[in-house]
Design an enzyme around this catalytic site. Structure first.
Site, PDB file in Angstrom:
ATOM      1  N   HIS A   1      19.048   3.143  17.154  1.00  0.00           N
ATOM      2  CA  HIS A   1      18.749   3.393  18.573  1.00  0.00           C
ATOM      3  C   HIS A   1      19.084   2.292  19.579  1.00  0.00           C
ATOM      4  O   HIS A   1      18.789   1.031  19.651  1.00  0.00           O
ATOM      5  CB  HIS A   1      17.093   3.207  18.663  1.00  0.00           C
ATOM      6  CG  HIS A   1      16.286   4.403  18.031  1.00  0.00           C
ATOM      7  ND1 HIS A   1      15.711   5.435  19.000  1.00  0.00           N
ATOM      8  CD2 HIS A   1      16.047   4.666  16.972  1.00  0.00           C
ATOM      9  CE1 HIS A   1      15.160   6.323  18.023  1.00  0.00           C
ATOM     10  NE2 HIS A   1      15.303   5.960  16.833  1.00  0.00           N
TER      11      HIS A   1
ATOM     12  N   CYS B   1      20.280   8.868  16.656  1.00  0.00           N
ATOM     13  CA  CYS B   1      19.001   9.065  15.689  1.00  0.00           C
ATOM     14  C   CYS B   1      18.494  10.548  15.497  1.00  0.00           C
ATOM     15  O   CYS B   1      19.573  11.288  15.027  1.00  0.00           O
ATOM     16  CB  CYS B   1      17.605   8.172  16.089  1.00  0.00           C
ATOM     17  SG  CYS B   1      16.721   7.819  14.601  1.00  0.00           S
TER      18      CYS B   1
ATOM     19  N   GLU C   1      18.986   2.067  22.609  1.00  0.00           N
ATOM     20  CA  GLU C   1      18.403   1.935  23.986  1.00  0.00           C
ATOM     21  C   GLU C   1      17.042   1.156  23.736  1.00  0.00           C
ATOM     22  O   GLU C   1      16.546   0.936  24.856  1.00  0.00           O
ATOM     23  CB  GLU C   1      17.875   3.413  24.366  1.00  0.00           C
ATOM     24  CG  GLU C   1      16.710   3.964  23.735  1.00  0.00           C
ATOM     25  CD  GLU C   1      16.975   4.521  22.269  1.00  0.00           C
ATOM     26  OE1 GLU C   1      18.166   4.415  21.610  1.00  0.00           O
ATOM     27  OE2 GLU C   1      16.070   5.313  21.742  1.00  0.00           O
TER      28      GLU C   1
END
Ligand code: GLN
Length: 194
Positions: free
Chosen positions: A169, A78, A171
């Site tokens: 994202h 990002c 994560e």
């Protein structure tokens, strides 16, 4: 094997958790000297202008260019992807200028500020769960860039040698396979440099 997460601003802890699921050790990186301890670096999401300013202030621009220049892998997610790009659409100055891509910030439009979906990523067998938050997309790629995901006609994951980027994202879900993909790149580069 230690993998660092640039810890100037943004989603740091979540990346460390995902990295540790791959079996590698995750390390928050706050000072340039710490780059010597790690074999790969993640630049997280957050706000790219802020991350870029802090990188300049603390000497990370030259230090990360050197790090990547030694063949060590760097993964930008990002805002991290924006920071790695050679060009930012609209003429805003680029930051690390490492990856031969043109990115457009906040490109999915206000009405779709954040959303989740499953994406095919070249090199990963099953679709990956992706969270997009005010995400950028890749508008142009140079000849050395391998496109790994196209979502609704837009490039959202790509690789150029030791550089990996995603608009989303990875994560923020339990799915750590893109981190595993990156950890494999790091392992390969460590083996190649021995
Ligand atoms: N919109 C942010 C930027 O342009 C990126 C958003 C994110 O990292 N989630 O820097």
């Amino acid at each position: 094997m230690k993998i660092g997460v640039l810890a100037l601003q943004g989603a740091v802890t979540e990346h460390i958790v995902s990295i540790e699921k791959t079996g590698a050790q995750g390390l928050p990186i706050k000072r340039v000297e710490q780059l010597e301890e790690i074999k790969g670096l993640i630049i997280p999401g957050g706000e790219s202008t802020t991350i870029g300013k802090l990188m300049r202030k603390y000497g990370f621009i030259e230090a990360i260019r050197d790090f990547a220049g030694q063949g060590k892998p760097v993964f930008g997610t990002c805002a991290g992807m924006i920071v790695l790009a050679k060009r930012i659409d609209g003429g805003e100055p680029a930051h690390l200028e490492l990856m031969d891509i043109t990115v457009a910030r906040n490109a999915f439009g206000r009405q779709r500020e954040s959303f989740e979906c499953d994406l095919e990523v070249k090199g990963i067998s099953e679709p990956v769960r992706a969270v997009f938050i005010r995400a950028p997309l890749i508008k142009e790629v140079g000849p050395e860039v391998d496109v790994l995901t196209v979502y609704k006609g837009e490039i959202v994951t790509a690789r150029q040698g030791n550089l990996l980027v995603s608009s989303f994202h990875p994560e923020l879900t339990d799915d750590y396979r893109l981190h595993q993909y990156f950890a494999d790149m790091v392992e390969y580069s460590v083996a190649a440099n021995q």
